[in-house]
Design a protein around this motif. Structure first.
Motif, mmCIF file in Angstrom:
data_model
loop_
_atom_site.group_PDB
_atom_site.id
_atom_site.type_symbol
_atom_site.label_atom_id
_atom_site.label_comp_id
_atom_site.label_asym_id
_atom_site.label_seq_id
_atom_site.Cartn_x
_atom_site.Cartn_y
_atom_site.Cartn_z
ATOM 1 N N ARG A 1 3.892 2.641 9.698
ATOM 2 C CA ARG A 1 3.602 4.043 9.981
ATOM 3 C C ARG A 1 3.124 4.734 8.715
ATOM 4 O O ARG A 1 3.549 4.393 7.606
ATOM 5 N N PHE A 2 2.192 5.647 8.858
ATOM 6 C CA PHE A 2 1.674 6.369 7.676
ATOM 7 C C PHE A 2 1.393 7.821 8.056
ATOM 8 O O PHE A 2 0.264 8.265 8.093
ATOM 9 N N ASP A 3 2.492 8.569 8.289
ATOM 10 C CA ASP A 3 2.364 9.931 8.818
ATOM 11 C C ASP A 3 1.674 10.917 7.883
ATOM 12 O O ASP A 3 1.102 11.896 8.340
ATOM 13 N N GLY A 4 1.735 10.689 6.569
ATOM 14 C CA GLY A 4 1.187 11.690 5.654
ATOM 15 C C GLY A 4 -0.256 11.452 5.252
ATOM 16 O O GLY A 4 -0.864 12.270 4.570
ATOM 17 N N LEU A 5 -0.841 10.323 5.643
ATOM 18 C CA LEU A 5 -2.142 9.945 5.076
ATOM 19 C C LEU A 5 -3.281 10.877 5.495
ATOM 20 O O LEU A 5 -4.077 11.313 4.659
ATOM 21 N N ILE A 6 -3.351 11.204 6.779
ATOM 22 C CA ILE A 6 -4.492 11.990 7.256
ATOM 23 C C ILE A 6 -4.529 13.358 6.570
ATOM 24 O O ILE A 6 -5.570 13.796 6.077
ATOM 25 N N SER A 7 -3.359 14.013 6.469
ATOM 26 C CA SER A 7 -3.365 15.329 5.822
ATOM 27 C C SER A 7 -3.655 15.184 4.325
ATOM 28 O O SER A 7 -4.334 16.036 3.744
ATOM 29 N N LEU B 1 -1.296 14.894 11.167
ATOM 30 C CA LEU B 1 -1.074 14.047 12.348
ATOM 31 C C LEU B 1 -0.421 12.736 11.935
ATOM 32 O O LEU B 1 -0.809 12.134 10.933
ATOM 33 N N PRO B 2 0.559 12.290 12.729
ATOM 34 C CA PRO B 2 1.200 11.011 12.418
ATOM 35 C C PRO B 2 0.319 9.839 12.846
ATOM 36 O O PRO B 2 -0.558 10.005 13.708
ATOM 37 N N ALA B 3 0.543 8.685 12.257
ATOM 38 C CA ALA B 3 -0.262 7.509 12.626
ATOM 39 C C ALA B 3 0.487 6.224 12.292
ATOM 40 O O ALA B 3 1.380 6.210 11.446
ATOM 41 N N VAL B 4 0.105 5.172 12.987
ATOM 42 C CA VAL B 4 0.712 3.852 12.743
ATOM 43 C C VAL B 4 -0.315 2.774 13.079
ATOM 44 O O VAL B 4 -1.162 2.978 13.959
ATOM 45 N N GLY B 5 -0.276 1.660 12.357
ATOM 46 C CA GLY B 5 -1.240 0.587 12.641
ATOM 47 C C GLY B 5 -0.930 -0.659 11.850
ATOM 48 O O GLY B 5 0.059 -0.728 11.122
ATOM 49 N N PHE B 6 -1.788 -1.661 12.008
ATOM 50 C CA PHE B 6 -1.630 -2.905 11.240
ATOM 51 C C PHE B 6 -3.000 -3.526 11.016
ATOM 52 O O PHE B 6 -3.990 -3.119 11.638
ATOM 53 N N LEU C 1 0.865 -1.175 0.000
ATOM 54 C CA LEU C 1 0.000 0.000 0.000
ATOM 55 C C LEU C 1 0.904 1.228 0.000
ATOM 56 O O LEU C 1 1.995 1.194 0.563
ATOM 57 N N ASP C 2 0.442 2.305 -0.640
ATOM 58 C CA ASP C 2 1.351 3.433 -0.876
ATOM 59 C C ASP C 2 1.558 4.358 0.312
ATOM 60 O O ASP C 2 2.402 5.237 0.266
ATOM 61 N N TYR C 3 0.773 4.196 1.394
ATOM 62 C CA TYR C 3 0.810 5.253 2.405
ATOM 63 C C TYR C 3 1.911 5.154 3.455
ATOM 64 O O TYR C 3 2.026 5.996 4.312
ATOM 65 N N TYR C 4 2.759 4.132 3.377
ATOM 66 C CA TYR C 4 3.695 3.927 4.486
ATOM 67 C C TYR C 4 4.919 4.847 4.466
ATOM 68 O O TYR C 4 5.386 5.276 3.412
ATOM 69 N N CYS C 5 5.443 5.117 5.659
ATOM 70 C CA CYS C 5 6.734 5.769 5.823
ATOM 71 C C CYS C 5 7.379 5.156 7.067
ATOM 72 O O CYS C 5 6.696 4.529 7.870
ATOM 73 N N LYS C 6 8.660 5.330 7.202
ATOM 74 C CA LYS C 6 9.393 4.787 8.365
ATOM 75 C C LYS C 6 9.098 3.296 8.605
ATOM 76 O O LYS C 6 9.164 2.511 7.681
ATOM 77 N N THR C 7 8.673 2.944 9.825
ATOM 78 C CA THR C 7 8.561 1.522 10.169
ATOM 79 C C THR C 7 7.494 0.781 9.356
ATOM 80 O O THR C 7 6.360 1.246 9.243
ATOM 81 N N VAL C 8 7.862 -0.378 8.807
ATOM 82 C CA VAL C 8 6.871 -1.302 8.230
ATOM 83 C C VAL C 8 7.161 -2.692 8.782
ATOM 84 O O VAL C 8 8.305 -2.983 9.142
#
Ligand code: HAM
Length: 427
Positions: free
Chosen positions: A290-296, A303-308, A264-271
Motif C-alpha cells: 500500500r502507498f497511501d501518501g504517494l499520489i498527494s 487518494l490511497p493506493a495499493v499494487g504490486f 522503495l520508500d513509498y509504502y505504508c501498512k500492508t507490504v
C-alpha cells in the motif's frame, strides 16, 4: 557487436536459454492480460523515460534504486531524464496529469513492459528487465490489498507455478513507523560500530531499510531486533488483521514476516513479497503493498493506493524449472513445397489466398529436394505439407502429407483451402 551488459534478446528461435523464446513471453503476457481483465484492471502504458525528479520524489531519495541504480542522463535540452526503474511512479504521474480522479472513485490499472536498473547482472537480475504490475487507486479498504494479493496468486496459479511462498507484513502508518524507527534505533545503537557501511548510512536516514540488509553480520545483529508489528497503531493493526482474515477466507496461504520492509520508500501498512525457492539468490518473483501518501506527494489528490509488480524473467525461469504446462509453439498448418517455376507461382498465389482466410501457411520457394523441404516443414512444426511438382500442376492436384500420421493423399488444388479450413476447426 554485443548487446549491453545486463540486457538480452527474446527470439522466435535460436535462443541460448529457453526462457528467451518469444512464444513463452506471449503465453505469459496472454495469461496476465486475461487475469488482470477478469479482476477489472485496465491496461495503462506510460513512457519508458520520465523526468528524473519523478523517481527521486516518487520512489524515494534514500532508496537504492534512486541512489545507485538509475540510468540518468541529460537530454539535448539539458533536462535530467531517467529510464524508468519501476512502474508505480509513472502510473501515478499519468493518473494525476490526465486528471483521471474526476472520472470515477476507484481506478484499477495494469501494465507490462521493460524497466531499467543499473544493478550487478547475475542469473535472474538484469539491467533491462520486464515487469508486469497493477495499481488500484481510491480504496483505503483492506479488501483492496487482499484483492491485489489474490490477483498475483491467481496469475501464478493459472501459469501452473507451485510451492510459492507469500510473505506479508505491515509497515504501519506514519505514526507506527515513527515509533518503530525509534525502537529499532535504540536496539541497534550499541552495535552501531559493527554495522555494515550501508546500514550505518541508513541508521539516521531510513533505519527500517537496515532490515533489508544482506550483510551476514547485520543479519545476525538483526535477529534480536524488535518487531514492527509491535509498534503498529490500533488502526494499522486492525487493517492488517482484516487483510489476513480475507486471505484466509479465499484460502491464499501466507506467512507473516515482520522483516519484509521493501526497498522503495513509498509504502505504508500492508507490504508483501512472493518468492520461489528454485530461483536461488534472486528468488523474489514479485512484491508490492500500500502507498497511501504517494499520489498527494506528487501533487495529486489525497487518494490511497495499493499494487504490486512481478518480474517476468523470473516467472518464466520458475515455470521452466518446475516444468509447468506451457502450450506448444504453434507451427504453420500448411507448408507448401513447390518444385519448378510453374508450381512456385501457383503456390505463391495459393499461400496468399489461404492466409487471407486465416490459415497459417509457410511456403518454401527455394527447396531443391523434397526431402530437405519435408525436414524444414517438420522443424517448423507444420501439420500438413503440400508437395507440388510439375506433374501435380498439370493434373491440378497436390500431394498432401499429414506430418503427424505420415499419411499422404492426393487433393485437388481448388479444394485445398477448404480442406485446410475444415482440418483447422477439427484440431
Ligand atoms: P520491486 O520489488 O522493486 O517493486 O520489483 C518487483 C519485481 O521486479 C521483483 O520482485 C523482481 O521479480 C523484479 N525485478 C526487480 N529488479 C529486477 C532486476 N534487476 N532484474 C530482474 N527482475 C527484477 C516494484 O518495482 C514496485 N513498483 C512494485 C509496486 C507496484 N508496488 C506498488 N505497486
Amino acid at each position: 557487436m554485443q548487446s549491453p551488459k545486463g540486457t538480452f534478446d527474446i527470439l522466435p528461435y535460436g535462443a541460448d536459454e529457453p526462457w528467451k523464446q518469444a512464444f513463452l513471453w506471449q503465453h505469459l503476457e496472454k495469461v496476465i492480460r486475461e487475469t488482470a481483465t477478469d479482476y477489472g484492471y485496465g491496461e495503462i502504458r506510460t513512457p519508458i523515460y520520465e523526468r528524473t525528479e519523478l523517481f527521486s520524489r516518487g520512489v524515494g531519495d534514500s532508496s537504492d534504486i534512486v541512489m545507485k541504480e538509475m540510468f540518468t542522463f541529460l537530454d539535448r535540452g539539458e533536462r535530467s531524464i531517467s529510464l524508468r526503474p519501476e512502474g508505480t511512479a509513472s502510473v501515478m504521474r499519468a493518473f494525476i496529469e490526465n486528471k483521471m480522479a474526476q472520472e470515477r472513485p476507484i481506478h484499477k490499472f495494469f501494465y507490462l513492459g521493460p524497466m531499467f536498473r543499473y544493478e550487478r547482472p547475475q542469473s535472474g537480475r538484469y539491467r533491462q528487465f520486464y515487469q508486469f504490475g497493477i495499481e488500484a487507486i481510491g480504496s483505503p479498504a483492506a479488501a483492496q490489498d487482499a484483492e491485489t494479493i489474490d490477483l498475483l496468486w491467481e496469475i501464478c496459479r493459472r501459469l501452473g507455478l507451485k510451492g510459492l511462498k507469500l510473505d506479508i507484513n505491515s509497515v504501519g502508518d506514519s505514526a507506527s513507523r515513527l515509533a518503530y524507527r525509534e525502537s529499532l534505533q535504540n536496539y541497534l545503537r550499541p552495535y552501531f560500530d559493527d554495522l555494515s557501511q550501508d546500514s550505518k548510512t541508513r541508521f539516521e536516514k531510513n533505519p527500517l531499510r537496515i532490515l533489508d540488509s544482506k550483510d551476514p553480520k547485520d543479519r545476525k545483529l538483526l535477529e534480536g531486533a524488535p518487531s514492527i508489528l509491535d509498534s503498529l497503531s490500533a488502526e494499522a493493526k486492525e487493517h492488517f488483521d482484516e487483510v489476513k482474515t480475507l486471505l484466509d477466507k479465499i484460502q491464499v496461504p501466507y506467512t507473516v514476516n515482520d522483516r519484509i520492509v521493501r526497498g522503495l520508500d513509498y509504502y505504508c501498512k500492508t507490504v508483501y513479497e512472493i518468492s520461489a525457492d528454485v530461483l536461488g539468490a534472486q528468488n523474489a518473483l514479485g512484491g508490492g503493498g500500500r502507498f497511501d501518501g504517494l499520489i498527494s506527494s506528487l501533487g495529486g489528490p489525497e487518494l490511497p493506493a495499493v499494487g504490486f509488480a512481478a518480474g517476468i524473467e523470473r516467472i518464466l525461469q520458475t515455470m521452466l524449472a518446475q516444468q509447468a504446462p506451457i502450450p506448444a509453439q504453434r507451427g504453420p498448418l500448411l507448408y507448401l513445397l513447390p518444385l519448378g517455376d510453374d508450381a512456385k507461382r501457383t503456390c505463391f498465389t495459393l499461400a496468399s489466398h489461404a492466409r487471407h482466410k486465416g490459415i497459417a501457411v509457410e511456403i518454401n520457394l527455394h527447396a531443391k529436394k523434397i526431402q530437405t523441404g519435408l525436414q524444414m516443414a517438420s522443424k517448423l512444426n507444420a501439420r500438413f505439407c503440400a508437395i507440388v511438382g510439375s506433374e501435380e500442376i498439370s493434373k491440378g492436384v497436390v500431394q498432401l502429407k499429414d506430418l503427424e500420421s505420415r499419411q499422404q493423399e492426393e487433393v485437388p488444388i481448388d479444394s485445398l483451402i477448404d480442406l485446410c479450413l475444415k482440418r483447422k476447426e477439427s484440431l
